[in-house]
Design a protein around this motif. Structure first.
Motif, short mmCIF file in Angstrom:
data_model
loop_
_atom_site.label_atom_id
_atom_site.label_comp_id
_atom_site.label_asym_id
_atom_site.label_seq_id
_atom_site.Cartn_x
_atom_site.Cartn_y
_atom_site.Cartn_z
N LEU A 71 0.82 -1.21 0.00
CA LEU A 71 0.00 0.00 0.00
C LEU A 71 0.85 1.27 0.00
O LEU A 71 0.54 2.23 -0.70
N ARG A 72 1.92 1.27 0.76
CA ARG A 72 2.80 2.45 0.76
C ARG A 72 3.46 2.61 -0.61
O ARG A 72 3.63 3.74 -1.09
N TRP A 108 -0.05 6.70 8.52
CA TRP A 108 1.07 7.05 7.64
C TRP A 108 0.58 7.89 6.47
O TRP A 108 1.22 8.88 6.11
N ALA A 109 -0.54 7.51 5.87
CA ALA A 109 -1.07 8.23 4.71
C ALA A 109 -1.42 9.67 5.08
O ALA A 109 -1.08 10.61 4.35
N VAL A 110 -2.08 9.85 6.21
CA VAL A 110 -2.46 11.20 6.64
C VAL A 110 -1.21 12.03 6.95
O VAL A 110 -1.11 13.19 6.56
N ASN A 112 1.63 11.80 5.64
CA ASN A 112 2.41 12.07 4.43
C ASN A 112 1.60 12.77 3.34
O ASN A 112 1.98 12.76 2.17
N GLY A 113 0.48 13.38 3.71
CA GLY A 113 -0.28 14.21 2.79
C GLY A 113 -1.13 13.45 1.79
O GLY A 113 -1.45 13.98 0.72
N HIS A 114 -1.52 12.24 2.11
CA HIS A 114 -2.34 11.45 1.20
C HIS A 114 -3.80 11.39 1.66
O HIS A 114 -4.51 10.44 1.35
N ASP A 115 -4.25 12.43 2.37
CA ASP A 115 -5.63 12.46 2.90
C ASP A 115 -6.68 12.31 1.81
O ASP A 115 -7.66 11.60 1.98
N GLY A 116 -6.49 13.01 0.69
CA GLY A 116 -7.49 13.03 -0.36
C GLY A 116 -7.37 11.92 -1.38
O GLY A 116 -8.10 11.89 -2.37
N SER A 117 -6.48 11.00 -1.14
CA SER A 117 -6.25 9.91 -2.10
C SER A 117 -7.43 8.93 -2.13
O SER A 117 -8.03 8.64 -1.10
N ALA A 122 -10.67 4.30 0.33
CA ALA A 122 -10.97 2.86 0.35
C ALA A 122 -10.58 2.25 1.69
O ALA A 122 -11.30 1.40 2.23
N ILE A 123 -9.46 2.69 2.25
CA ILE A 123 -9.01 2.17 3.55
C ILE A 123 -9.99 2.61 4.64
O ILE A 123 -10.39 1.80 5.48
#
Length: 129
Positions: A71-72, A108-110, A112-117, A122-123
């Motif tokens: 996922l990363r 980790w996503a939040v 690293n700026g992946h909030d809107g992904s 989906a997660i």
């Protein structure tokens, strides 16, 4: 009588020969999976998993692409289609488990700026967050 020891010797020899072949096949499978994730090729990933008779949920924790989880790797490669596919195939309990650095994939996503992904969406849908 002489046939039995020869057969046993052949069986033992065959077991030693096949072990490296299995390891090489596994390494190749992991390399292919990582390549398909990086290139956002969901159809080839699905095909490879089906051909290999491997379920993503059974191997996810054991696969690392350049030191990152699948996922990363999808996040870092902007592989949204594959990332969503992976997130939807994993049990929510796996998505909530902290990875090697102690952060869950969502944390980790939040961070690293992946909030809107779409992967993050989906997660969140899977873990109920």
């Amino acid at each position: 009588m002489r046939l039995l020891p020869v057969a046993i010797a052949a069986l033992i020899a065959a077991s030693f020969v096949s072990a490296p072949a299995i390891a090489a096949d596994t390494d190749q499978l992991v390399a292919n999976i990582c390549d398909y994730v990086k290139s956002d090729d969901k159809s080839r990933l699905r095909k490879k998993m089906k051909e290999s008779r491997v379920k993503l949920r059974n191997v996810y924790s054991g696969i690392s692409c350049d030191g990152s989880s699948l996922l990363r790797t999808a996040y870092n490669s902007n592989a949204n289609d594959v990332g969503e596919f992976i997130a939807k195939r994993l049990p929510s309990s796996d998505l909530a488990i902290p990875e090697a650095d102690g952060k869950t994939i969502l944390d980790w996503a939040v961070a690293n700026g992946h909030d809107g992904s779409p992967i993050t969406a989906a997660i969140k849908e899977r873990v109920g967050g």
